[in-house]
Design an enzyme around this catalytic site. Sequence first.
Site, PDB file in Angstrom:
ATOM      1  N   GLY A  35      -0.250   9.053   1.895  1.00  0.00           N
ATOM      2  CA  GLY A  35       0.374  10.369   1.956  1.00  0.00           C
ATOM      3  C   GLY A  35       1.674  10.346   2.742  1.00  0.00           C
ATOM      4  CG  ASP A  63      -9.522   9.297   5.515  1.00  0.00           C
ATOM      5  OD1 ASP A  63     -10.448   9.480   4.698  1.00  0.00           O
ATOM      6  OD2 ASP A  63      -8.337   9.150   5.186  1.00  0.00           O
ATOM      7  N   GLY A  66       0.841  -1.195   0.000  1.00  0.00           N
ATOM      8  CA  GLY A  66       0.000   0.000   0.000  1.00  0.00           C
ATOM      9  C   GLY A  66       0.866   1.231   0.000  1.00  0.00           C
TER      10      GLY A  66
END
Length: 852
Positions: A533, A647, A530
């Site tokens: 940011g 999120d 993965g």
Amino acid sequence: MSKLRKKFLELLLCVLIIFTCVVVYGEAQSKSFLVDCGSNTSTKADGRIWVGDSSPNNSLTLSSVGFDAIASTTSIKSSVLSEIYKSARVFETTLNYTFDGIAQGSCFVRLHFSPFAIENHNVNESSFSVFANGLRLMRNINIQGEIAHKNLILQSSGHNSTASSLVKEFLLPTGLEKLVLSFIPEEGSFGFVNAIEIVPVLDKIFKESVAKVGGSEVELGLKGRGIETMYRLNVGGPKLGPSQDLKLYRTWETDSSYMVIENAGVEVKNSSNITYASANDSPVAPLLVYETARTMSNTEVLEKRFNISWKFEVDPNFDYLVRLHFCELVVDKQNQRIFRIYINNQTAAGNFDIYAHAGGKNKGIYQDYFDPVSSKNDILWIQLGPDTSAGASGTDALLSGLEIFKLSKDGNLAHFIKFDPNGHSVSDSKMRIIWISVGAGIATIILFTFLVTLVVCLCKIRRNKSDDSKSNPPGWRPLFLHVNNSTANAKATGGSLRLNTLAASTMGRKFTLAEIRAATKNFDDGLAIGIGGFGKVYRGELEDGTLIAIKRATPHSQQGLAEFETEIVMLSRLRHRHLVSLIGFCDEHNEMILVYEYMANGTLRSHLFGSNLPPLSWKQRLEACIGSARGLHYLHTGSERGIIHRDVKTTNILLDENFVAKMSDFGLSKAGPSMDHTHVSTAVKGSFGYLDPEYFRRQQLTEKSDVYSFGVVLFEAVCARAVINPTLPKDQINLAEWALSWQKQRSLESIIDPNLKGNYSPESLEKYGEIAEKCLADEGKNRPMMGEVLWHLEYVLQLHEAWLRKQNGENSFSSSQALEEAPESSSLQACSNQDSSEMEKSQTGSTLHNME
Ligand SMILES: *[C@@H]1O[C@H](CO)[C@@H](O)[C@H](O)[C@H]1NC(C)=O
Ligand SMILES: *[C@@H]1O[C@H](CO)[C@@H](O)[C@H](O)[C@H]1NC(C)=O
Ligand SMILES: *[C@@H]1O[C@H](CO)[C@@H](O)[C@H](O)[C@H]1NC(C)=O
Ligand SMILES: *[C@@H]1O[C@H](CO)[C@@H](O)[C@H](O)[C@H]1NC(C)=O
Ligand SMILES: *[C@@H]1O[C@H](CO)[C@@H](O)[C@H](O)[C@H]1NC(C)=O
Ligand SMILES: *[C@@H]1O[C@H](CO)[C@@H](O)[C@H](O)[C@H]1NC(C)=O
Ligand SMILES: *[C@@H]1O[C@H](CO)[C@@H](O)[C@H](O)[C@H]1NC(C)=O
Ligand SMILES: *[C@@H]1O[C@H](CO)[C@@H](O)[C@H](O)[C@H]1NC(C)=O
Ligand SMILES: *[C@@H]1O[C@H](CO)[C@@H](O)[C@H](O)[C@H]1NC(C)=O
């Protein structure tokens, strides 16, 4: 004769020219002053020559010298002016700077302060006032405190700011010839100044009368008033320094740190052929300001039901002049971009069309508004938003630049708040406040005791009731309290110390970099599972064979660092079966590495669409939703203040080898509102498509924002499509809107994942749709709590299991495990008609992957 006359005329012309030259030259000499205080040499900085004040002359005189202080070279932060910030003039008694021969007209006076260690003085304790020809500019200010306070404000908006100097800019009344700047230290204290800049303003940059917010025109009476520049921003563009504003040497800061929601505005730029709409406007702002701007973002999806907002701390009880600069860079017709301007929540202008005002595209204009700020307000809001009444074909807003000027009142421009060296206000009227607080204090104590007791009781009840308490390791609550304290301490010290304090107490095992390298084959890209940011996530294996996930922050990523720290702080407080747990960390060699339990089945999203993994059964989807709802419910209620994830999305829901769902990625999480607030105000972060529209509109974060995002997850899990898919027809782009419209017609089944067809209980889908719909209620207060959502989902699962049992006839004695196999495999068969070959490939692929 005529020859003689011609000669005479020529001579006359010559004399005239010489005379004019002398006059102009003489004036130019006396116009501006750039003084490098405490220095006896001339220094070039910022492209200009700054003259030392140690050798005064006719036009500059000092009433007393105080003494010169020179900074050690190491203590000065580098900036364009660092050369002149190296010296200062220090005073313990009144010091008058007298500037003679300033031309008629107004002038900018800029005072530069850049504290450094001064012999025998603690620079934290300086306190002094400044007057200009009797007008008070500053009152007993502590320079260190002012700087710290500014940094605090910027940091509170999530920006890393470490300004070390302060520049105060004033525009002084017209008609001065002699300017006396008096620096007066507070009794027993001292003051200093690093540089003084006086720039005459030959052109008029203010009009005498301007529009008052919510009223008619007012006369400003500027002849008798001084002005302080509070803010000057190049909206949507870079910082512009004095060398980019050659007329008046102004500084234009960037605007993003003053925006209430940074995502609400996008930057636009066009530097070709920009002009002033009116030629007289050239001193008002350099053209560079008009080349960049900010417009409303992502208008397609959110229907522009929001404002772009900036907010500014101002001093109450003063009149302010707000100047907005505009230049249409995009549309080339009238009536395409029409908006409303709000100042302090009042409409300053409606039906505003830049194109129409400026008479075309790429033409810079400005508008002034007068706003008296009452004693109750210390925040000035500037908002641009849609004007629905206008009936324009496009409603969108644009702003290029913004200035806020404070106008003097009764000979005063100074604010009355003093800040201590940490940037917190020291109240002047301490006594009054003490008396009020004694009264209020008693009441507060009683109320507080009551609330604490209530909370403790409620927690106890909840803990006893919660079926999750089994999965929490004993003693998690004291752990939470402990970490909470150390976080508070660490905040004050900051940086890597914070990591160490936390690490020592709660973060589990400390890995060496060598161990991490061995586990990830030296960060082999083949093991990357993965990317975010902050950096990459790798799959790794420890010596004992334990699989782990390793999150490694990209070095030098500021954004990453902050999110990383949040994640550590959050995760070390939290332990729960449905939250991905932290195993340890590594902080050698400036690395920031976190080690988590390995989630073998990856993200929930990867099992829904976009990869070739076999589709999940309805039961598996329900279980994944229930698991993540449990995790969120625990986040919201597991600690005193609760934690808002911020999120929630299907890529942050991970599945372990048994498809148990866990919430991950706490980089954006925030502690919930404290007891006296119902929400947390914060910059909007999160992912488009999942963002709570109310949060976007009101900038207020509550747990209900997570509930909204979870509602989107529910629809995503059943429809198995991207939440934003721009390739679809307009009404289908946004999953939340599209699915909601079908759900409202009670026909959700028409748009669900074809893989589910025939393999779900219709009754369960109906209930499921109802919950998802409730989660997406427009207003947070109408959405259920996570606990309710969880309860309903469990009910949905029961409905479905009952249906499954029925489907499987009367063999209801065997274990439920065996029962659920059947429909799942049939669902696999159902879709294998279309792409069986692909699925086989991926299955073998993933088996190989797991065996590595
Ligand atoms: C006097 O000093 C000021 C500041 O030090 C300087 O700007 C100015 O040019 C000087 N004037 C003369 C005539 O030397
Ligand atoms: C000012 O000049 C004198 C010599 O004229 C020198 O000794 C002194 O160090 C200088 N001071 C500063 C602040 O430069
Ligand atoms: C400084 O200037 C002010 C205002 O012009 C005057 O009242 C004061 O006496 C001056 N102080 C000194 C020490 O020259
Ligand atoms: C802010 O950024 C600077 C460098 O850009 C860094 O040295 C400093 O540690 C950062 N401070 C905080 C509080 O993040
Ligand atoms: C900038 O403005 C010019 C003149 O209106 C126009 O020709 C050009 O396309 C614009 N550029 C961009 C990137 O919008
Ligand atoms: C630039 O603007 C001027 C005035 O608006 C116009 O006359 C000229 O044609 C423009 N030039 C370009 C290249 O667009
Ligand atoms: C924009 O802000 C104004 C003033 O605060 C407010 O009245 C208005 O409702 C807001 N508009 C939207 C769409 O949020
Ligand atoms: C203005 O509106 C904002 C939100 O739009 C709100 O937070 C603020 O309190 C309002 N200010 C006043 C004075 O009403
Ligand atoms: C000044 O205040 C800052 C912030 O409180 C502190 O870090 C610093 O040590 C102080 N300096 C002195 C000389 O007291």
